[in-house]
Each structure stands twice: as structure tokens, then as C-alpha cells.
Enzyme design. Structure first.
Site, PDB file in Angstrom:
ATOM      1  CB  CYS A  88     -20.082 -50.809-103.939  1.00 34.95           C
ATOM      2  SG  CYS A  88     -21.497 -51.120-105.035  1.00 34.95           S
ATOM      3  CG  ASP A  89     -14.721 -49.122-105.327  1.00 33.91           C
ATOM      4  OD1 ASP A  89     -15.597 -48.220-105.250  1.00 33.91           O
ATOM      5  OD2 ASP A  89     -14.012 -49.276-106.329  1.00 33.91           O
ATOM      6  CG  MET A  90     -13.359 -47.391 -99.533  1.00 27.51           C
ATOM      7  SD  MET A  90     -11.786 -46.934 -98.788  1.00 27.51           S
ATOM      8  CE  MET A  90     -12.204 -45.369 -98.063  1.00 27.51           C
TER       9      MET A  90
END
Length: 135
Positions: A20-22
Site C-alpha cells: 500500500c502507498d501513503m
């Protein structure tokens, strides 16, 4: 939806935190990894061995990837990838792949991955055992 009647192969997977990203959703590039993993699992299931192909000088390669992102996956989501394989031309084949979130079967990604096989001289040539899988 009965995935087995729609697709030649399906595989269930889980989203891992580090994918997952930010924003807290799966990074767009990770979906390509999911799709590739499922293609490899499918090919193994139908008896196509990448290591054997490489020893024989045959390389399966992606020449085009089309991905339509519908809705994001988040950490902990469980999902399923459906795959169908079709001949696109004399020297190309396409994997049609769809990802659905399992909790509600919401479409996540729709993909068309076009590939070919390169022989020992680097020329496109579909091996016989792959050709029999193409509809």
C-alpha cells in the site's frame, strides 16, 4: 458470479501491508505483480514450465499491458483474479484478467496483457504446447 464458468483459471490472494502507498491503498504498480503471479500459476497448471522454456531458448514476453483501474484495494483485503487466455494473432496471445474484491465482488482492475514467445533466434514463434491453450 460463478468465476469458474467465466474464467479458465482463478486464484485468490491477500493484500499485504507493504503493498500500500501513503493513501492506504494498493499502489498501482503492485497490480501488475498480482496479474503476473496469476499468469505464471496458470501456465504451471497447464504444464508450461518457464525454466524448461528458458533452457530451450524460448522466452515468453509481455509486449503490451492495458490496465483499467476501477476501485482500490486496501491492506487486508482478500481478492480473486480471473484469467482467460486467447490467441490475438498468429504470433501473439492475450491474457484477459480481472481482479475482484472478495467481500463484495466489486471490480478492481480489468486488464489485457498481450504477449508472444521468442525463439532462440529472438524471433516470435508460439510453441506447440502453448498453442494448444489458445482459443
Amino acid at each position: 458470479m460463478d468465476m469458474h464458468s467465466v474464467y479458465a483459471f482463478t486464484l485468490e490472494m491477500n493484500v499485504r501491508d507493504y503493498e500500500c502507498d501513503m493513501q492506504g491503498i494498493v499502489n498501482n504498480s503492485v497490480y501488475q505483480n498480482y496479474l503476473e503471479h496469476v499468469r505464471h500459476e496458470y501456465l504451471k497448471e497447464v504444464g508450461i514450465d518457464f525454466a524448461d522454456y528458458t533452457r530451450r531458448g524460448i522466452n515468453l514476453v509481455v509486449v503490451r499491458a492495458e490496465l483499467d483501474y476501477r476501485s482500490p484495494l486496501q491492506s487486508g483485503d482478500r481478492f480473486v483474479v480471473g484469467l482467460s487466455l486467447r490467441r490475438e494473432s498468429q504470433l501473439k496471445f492475450a491474457f484477459y484478467q480481472d481482479i475482484y474484491r472478495l467481500s463484495d465482488m466489486k471490480p478492481v482492475v480489468k486488464a489485457k496483457i498481450i504477449g508472444t514467445a521468442l525463439n532462440g533466434r529472438g524471433r516470435p514463434e508460439i510453441p506447440e504446447e502453448l498453442a494448444v491453450c489458445l482459443s
